[in-house]
Design a protein around this motif. Structure first.
Motif, PDB file in Angstrom:
ATOM      1  N   LEU A 339     -65.250 -70.620 -82.269  1.00 28.36           N
ATOM      2  CA  LEU A 339     -65.204 -69.474 -81.753  1.00 28.36           C
ATOM      3  C   LEU A 339     -64.104 -68.604 -81.698  1.00 28.36           C
ATOM      4  CD1 LEU A 339     -64.951 -67.958 -84.934  1.00 28.36           C
ATOM      5  CD2 LEU A 339     -67.016 -66.319 -84.180  1.00 28.36           C
ATOM      6  N   LEU A 340     -64.408 -69.089 -79.823  1.00 32.91           N
ATOM      7  CA  LEU A 340     -63.702 -68.361 -79.310  1.00 32.91           C
ATOM      8  C   LEU A 340     -62.202 -68.882 -79.195  1.00 32.91           C
ATOM      9  CD1 LEU A 340     -63.238 -67.115 -76.025  1.00 32.91           C
ATOM     10  CD2 LEU A 340     -63.478 -69.018 -74.943  1.00 32.91           C
ATOM     11  N   GLY A 341     -62.110 -70.050 -79.438  1.00 30.05           N
ATOM     12  CA  GLY A 341     -60.333 -70.761 -79.522  1.00 30.05           C
ATOM     13  C   GLY A 341     -59.131 -69.973 -80.961  1.00 30.05           C
ATOM     14  N   ALA A 342     -60.824 -68.928 -81.843  1.00 29.37           N
ATOM     15  CA  ALA A 342     -59.896 -69.237 -83.198  1.00 29.37           C
ATOM     16  C   ALA A 342     -59.067 -67.955 -82.711  1.00 29.37           C
ATOM     17  CB  ALA A 342     -61.502 -68.959 -84.452  1.00 29.37           C
ATOM     18  N   ASP A 343     -58.106 -67.665 -85.018  1.00 28.36           N
ATOM     19  CA  ASP A 343     -57.086 -66.867 -85.139  1.00 28.36           C
ATOM     20  C   ASP A 343     -57.749 -66.116 -85.559  1.00 28.36           C
ATOM     21  OD1 ASP A 343     -58.160 -66.114 -88.186  1.00 28.36           O
ATOM     22  OD2 ASP A 343     -58.239 -68.528 -87.999  1.00 28.36           O
ATOM     23  N   ALA A 344     -57.382 -64.258 -84.809  1.00 25.99           N
ATOM     24  CA  ALA A 344     -57.713 -62.968 -84.242  1.00 25.99           C
ATOM     25  C   ALA A 344     -57.869 -62.827 -85.841  1.00 25.99           C
ATOM     26  CB  ALA A 344     -56.718 -62.888 -84.118  1.00 25.99           C
ATOM     27  N   VAL A 345     -58.072 -63.382 -87.103  1.00 22.66           N
ATOM     28  CA  VAL A 345     -58.718 -62.412 -88.086  1.00 22.66           C
ATOM     29  C   VAL A 345     -59.875 -62.653 -88.755  1.00 22.66           C
ATOM     30  CG1 VAL A 345     -58.311 -62.579 -90.355  1.00 22.66           C
ATOM     31  CG2 VAL A 345     -56.598 -63.161 -89.735  1.00 22.66           C
ATOM     32  N   THR A 346     -60.107 -64.180 -88.314  1.00 24.08           N
ATOM     33  CA  THR A 346     -61.763 -64.956 -87.885  1.00 24.08           C
ATOM     34  C   THR A 346     -61.968 -64.604 -87.640  1.00 24.08           C
ATOM     35  OG1 THR A 346     -60.443 -66.814 -89.224  1.00 24.08           O
ATOM     36  CG2 THR A 346     -63.144 -66.999 -87.846  1.00 24.08           C
ATOM     37  N   ARG A 347     -61.982 -63.709 -86.313  1.00 28.32           N
ATOM     38  CA  ARG A 347     -62.879 -63.277 -85.479  1.00 28.32           C
ATOM     39  C   ARG A 347     -63.371 -61.551 -85.610  1.00 28.32           C
ATOM     40  NH1 ARG A 347     -59.321 -65.610 -80.945  1.00 28.32           N
ATOM     41  NH2 ARG A 347     -58.954 -63.935 -80.264  1.00 28.32           N
ATOM     42  N   GLU A 348     -62.002 -60.817 -86.045  1.00 35.85           N
ATOM     43  CA  GLU A 348     -62.467 -59.739 -85.851  1.00 35.85           C
ATOM     44  C   GLU A 348     -63.256 -59.670 -87.557  1.00 35.85           C
ATOM     45  OE1 GLU A 348     -61.819 -55.655 -86.787  1.00 35.85           O
ATOM     46  OE2 GLU A 348     -60.788 -57.696 -85.193  1.00 35.85           O
ATOM     47  N   THR A 349     -63.073 -60.526 -88.862  1.00 38.30           N
ATOM     48  CA  THR A 349     -64.275 -60.718 -89.362  1.00 38.30           C
ATOM     49  C   THR A 349     -65.543 -60.884 -89.441  1.00 38.30           C
ATOM     50  OG1 THR A 349     -62.719 -61.411 -91.376  1.00 38.30           O
ATOM     51  CG2 THR A 349     -64.392 -61.894 -91.675  1.00 38.30           C
ATOM     52  N   LEU A 375     -66.296 -64.435 -97.386  1.00 41.35           N
ATOM     53  CA  LEU A 375     -67.034 -65.347 -97.383  1.00 41.35           C
ATOM     54  C   LEU A 375     -66.615 -66.771 -96.232  1.00 41.35           C
ATOM     55  CD1 LEU A 375     -68.791 -64.262-100.300  1.00 41.35           C
ATOM     56  CD2 LEU A 375     -69.773 -64.235 -98.063  1.00 41.35           C
ATOM     57  N   ARG A 376     -65.379 -66.655 -97.070  1.00 44.71           N
ATOM     58  CA  ARG A 376     -64.613 -68.536 -96.660  1.00 44.71           C
ATOM     59  C   ARG A 376     -64.755 -68.418 -94.912  1.00 44.71           C
ATOM     60  NH1 ARG A 376     -62.111 -67.661-101.050  1.00 44.71           N
ATOM     61  NH2 ARG A 376     -60.128 -66.874-100.594  1.00 44.71           N
ATOM     62  N   ARG A 377     -64.027 -66.864 -93.989  1.00 45.44           N
ATOM     63  CA  ARG A 377     -64.394 -66.997 -93.226  1.00 45.44           C
ATOM     64  C   ARG A 377     -65.642 -66.540 -92.030  1.00 45.44           C
ATOM     65  NH1 ARG A 377     -59.938 -61.422 -92.992  1.00 45.44           N
ATOM     66  NH2 ARG A 377     -58.347 -62.183 -94.489  1.00 45.44           N
ATOM     67  N   LEU A 378     -66.354 -65.830 -92.844  1.00 48.16           N
ATOM     68  CA  LEU A 378     -67.792 -66.020 -91.920  1.00 48.16           C
ATOM     69  C   LEU A 378     -68.046 -67.517 -92.375  1.00 48.16           C
ATOM     70  CD1 LEU A 378     -69.309 -63.733 -93.827  1.00 48.16           C
ATOM     71  CD2 LEU A 378     -68.812 -63.642 -91.285  1.00 48.16           C
ATOM     72  N   ALA A 379     -67.678 -68.995 -93.079  1.00 49.38           N
ATOM     73  CA  ALA A 379     -68.814 -69.742 -93.923  1.00 49.38           C
ATOM     74  C   ALA A 379     -67.925 -71.087 -92.065  1.00 49.38           C
ATOM     75  CB  ALA A 379     -68.578 -70.287 -95.262  1.00 49.38           C
ATOM     76  N   ARG A 380     -65.894 -70.415 -91.709  1.00 44.05           N
ATOM     77  CA  ARG A 380     -65.615 -70.968 -91.528  1.00 44.05           C
ATOM     78  C   ARG A 380     -65.938 -70.841 -89.844  1.00 44.05           C
ATOM     79  NH1 ARG A 380     -60.137 -68.858 -90.770  1.00 44.05           N
ATOM     80  NH2 ARG A 380     -60.144 -69.035 -93.103  1.00 44.05           N
ATOM     81  N   ALA A 381     -66.319 -70.080 -89.607  1.00 39.23           N
ATOM     82  CA  ALA A 381     -66.930 -69.424 -87.687  1.00 39.23           C
ATOM     83  C   ALA A 381     -68.170 -69.566 -88.036  1.00 39.23           C
ATOM     84  CB  ALA A 381     -67.207 -67.822 -88.343  1.00 39.23           C
ATOM     85  N   GLU A 382     -68.881 -69.854 -88.902  1.00 42.35           N
ATOM     86  CA  GLU A 382     -70.553 -70.922 -88.749  1.00 42.35           C
ATOM     87  C   GLU A 382     -70.417 -72.511 -88.262  1.00 42.35           C
ATOM     88  OE1 GLU A 382     -73.432 -69.288 -88.252  1.00 42.35           O
ATOM     89  OE2 GLU A 382     -73.559 -68.491 -89.810  1.00 42.35           O
ATOM     90  N   ASP A 383     -69.454 -72.865 -89.087  1.00 43.93           N
ATOM     91  CA  ASP A 383     -69.134 -74.376 -88.636  1.00 43.93           C
ATOM     92  C   ASP A 383     -68.360 -73.983 -87.171  1.00 43.93           C
ATOM     93  OD1 ASP A 383     -69.128 -74.963 -90.911  1.00 43.93           O
ATOM     94  OD2 ASP A 383     -67.417 -75.071 -91.908  1.00 43.93           O
ATOM     95  N   LEU A 384     -67.801 -72.971 -86.555  1.00 43.27           N
ATOM     96  CA  LEU A 384     -67.200 -72.851 -85.028  1.00 43.27           C
ATOM     97  C   LEU A 384     -68.290 -72.207 -84.329  1.00 43.27           C
ATOM     98  CD1 LEU A 384     -64.063 -71.450 -85.597  1.00 43.27           C
ATOM     99  CD2 LEU A 384     -64.711 -73.492 -84.944  1.00 43.27           C
ATOM    100  N   LEU A 385     -69.226 -71.931 -84.689  1.00 41.36           N
ATOM    101  CA  LEU A 385     -70.195 -71.456 -83.306  1.00 41.36           C
ATOM    102  C   LEU A 385     -71.566 -72.045 -83.098  1.00 41.36           C
ATOM    103  CD1 LEU A 385     -71.302 -67.357 -85.376  1.00 41.36           C
ATOM    104  CD2 LEU A 385     -70.351 -67.812 -82.809  1.00 41.36           C
ATOM    105  N   PRO A 386     -71.822 -71.995 -81.872  1.00 41.32           N
ATOM    106  CA  PRO A 386     -72.805 -72.965 -80.953  1.00 41.32           C
ATOM    107  C   PRO A 386     -74.074 -73.027 -81.831  1.00 41.32           C
ATOM    108  CG  PRO A 386     -71.853 -72.229 -79.426  1.00 41.32           C
ATOM    109  CD  PRO A 386     -71.565 -71.274 -80.832  1.00 41.32           C
ATOM    110  N   ARG A 387     -74.324 -71.441 -82.520  1.00 42.22           N
ATOM    111  CA  ARG A 387     -75.991 -70.891 -82.422  1.00 42.22           C
ATOM    112  C   ARG A 387     -75.258 -70.223 -84.458  1.00 42.22           C
ATOM    113  NH1 ARG A 387     -79.175 -67.681 -78.902  1.00 42.22           N
ATOM    114  NH2 ARG A 387     -80.353 -67.366 -80.565  1.00 42.22           N
TER     115      ARG A 387
END
Length: 410
Positions: A339-349, A375-387
């Motif tokens: 998530l550190l390298g994800a787009d700013a919109v996903t991180r802000e969400t 919900l789509r952005r959160l699902a993408r974030a979940e895939d990127l987060l270590p936990r």
């Protein structure tokens, strides 16, 4: 009696000129090493921790390096005359105003040591002839040492004159009184109030206005202080000139102005920054609010933040998390993963979602978007987060706050 200056041989004069041309365009890592050394001494800590003073020291050191090199391009090997440009004089004045002038001179010596090592690198690349190299290094050592000695002597003389000027008049008295209050010295309240023309009983909100680029003039700094005063609804303010590019301000109000309101008054002054402390009461509140503003200022500088205005109450957690820059990157990587390298919109969400206590509908409303998009952005974030986010929401939010305040990496 001044000893006779040695005249280098024609061959060494040419080598000196070629080396000086290289020094006029120093590599970035050399300059960074010089700045780090100049600010790393134990006595230099008060300078290194103040963004305005630290930047002033960097400008002065770079100006001295380029001045010495330019003189040797024109007249290689001759004694370089002292020329105290605005970078050196402004930095010296600021140090005197803070009572740190003797420490600032230490930076010249430590910078000299680094410059000498790098100059030797250049010399060894210029020639392999032993006799030429010996003469070149001998003349160089004399030149660099004499230039720094002459510069320190000239700066010391200007500092003495500046110090004498600062000991006279109401501005000097005000600076001295504020310094005593900030140090916690036993000072009678009535006397301090008379010297400051400002009441110490009641609420205070401290503000620091500065320009880390050193390009803003006193008019712009005063306008920013006035904008902070208006945004706080204060009827007056105490202002102390802390340097050529910095003001310390106290507002007799019990609430910090909104950052957006202050920023609205900074139009046309992109280089001006404002740090606001927490409101406090009485003499201790006067002191603590200023220290909060200092912490906020240091955080903005440490993170190279693009934000013009910051309040301590908004950045307190980030300021604490980023005190050790070496550990910040480790914390961000361990906590955010991909998530550190994800787009700013996903991180802000994700950040807004945590703030809204995991409510997707409120998050969508805050972001002016559809719930399904959230919900789509959160699902993408979940895939990127270590936990999973639910197991580490507080740490993730803290890491995202650091990213929100941090600017581009230098």
């Amino acid at each position: 009696m001044t000893p006779e200056w040695p005249t280098p041989s024609p061959a060494v004069r040419e080598l000196f000129r070629r080396g000086a041309e290289l020094a006029l365009d120093p590599r970035a890592e050399w300059v960074a090493e010089m700045h780090t050394a100049a600010l790393s001494g134990s006595g230099m800590r008060p300078v290194a921790e103040d963004p305005v003073l630290a930047e002033g020291a960097r400008r002065a050191n770079r100006a001295n390096l380029l001045r010495w090199a330019a003189a040797n391009v024109q007249r290689p090997g001759e004694r370089v005359p002292v020329d105290l440009g605005p970078e050196v004089l402004e930095g010296a004045r600021d140090l005197v105003r803070r009572g740190l002038d003797h420490r600032g001179l230490d930076a010249y010596r430590t910078a000299q040591a680094v410059a000498w090592r790098r100059w030797m690198d250049i010399c060894f690349r210029l020639t392999s002839d032993t006799a030429e190299l010996r003469e070149l290094l001998d003349v160089s050592a004399r030149s660099i040492s004499a230039f720094i000695d002459d510069t320190v002597a000239a700066v010391s003389a200007r500092m003495a004159a500046e110090r004498a000027e600062l000991t006279r008049g109401a501005h000097a008295e005000r600076r001295a009184t504020v310094s005593l209050l900030l140090e916690g010295a036993p000072l009678a309240r009535a006397r301090a109030e008379a010297q400051l023309g400002y009441g110490l009983t009641g609420p205070h909100t401290a503000v620091i206005v500065w320009s880390d680029a050193g390009t803003a003039g006193s008019v712009q700094l005063e306008a920013a202080a006035e904008a902070a005063m208006r945004a706080a609804g204060a009827a007056g303010r105490l202002t102390v000139v802390a340097g050529a590019a910095a003001l310390w301000v106290w507002l007799p109000v019990g609430r910090a102005p909104e950052a957006d309101s202050v920023a609205a008054g900074l139009a046309g002054a992109p280089d001006v920054r404002v740090a606001v402390g927490r409101p406090g009461v009485d003499v201790e509140g006067f002191r603590r609010s200023h220290l909060d503003a200092v912490t906020t200022q240091q955080m903005l500088d440490r993170l190279t933040s693009p934000q013009q205005v910051a309040r301590y109450e908004d950045v307190q957690l980030v300021a604490l998390l980023t005190r050790d820059p070496a550990r910040v990157e480790e914390f961000l990587t361990d906590t955010l993963g991909g998530l550190l390298g994800a787009d700013a919109v996903t991180r802000e969400t994700v950040l807004v979602y945590v703030r809204e206590l995991g409510n997707a509908s409120r998050t969508a409303a805050r972001l002016y978007t559809h719930r399904n998009t959230v919900l789509r952005r959160l699902a993408r974030a979940e895939d990127l987060l270590p936990r999973p986010l639910a197991e580490n929401a507080v740490a993730v939010a803290a890491a995202l706050e650091v990213l929100r305040w941090r600017g581009a990496r230098p």
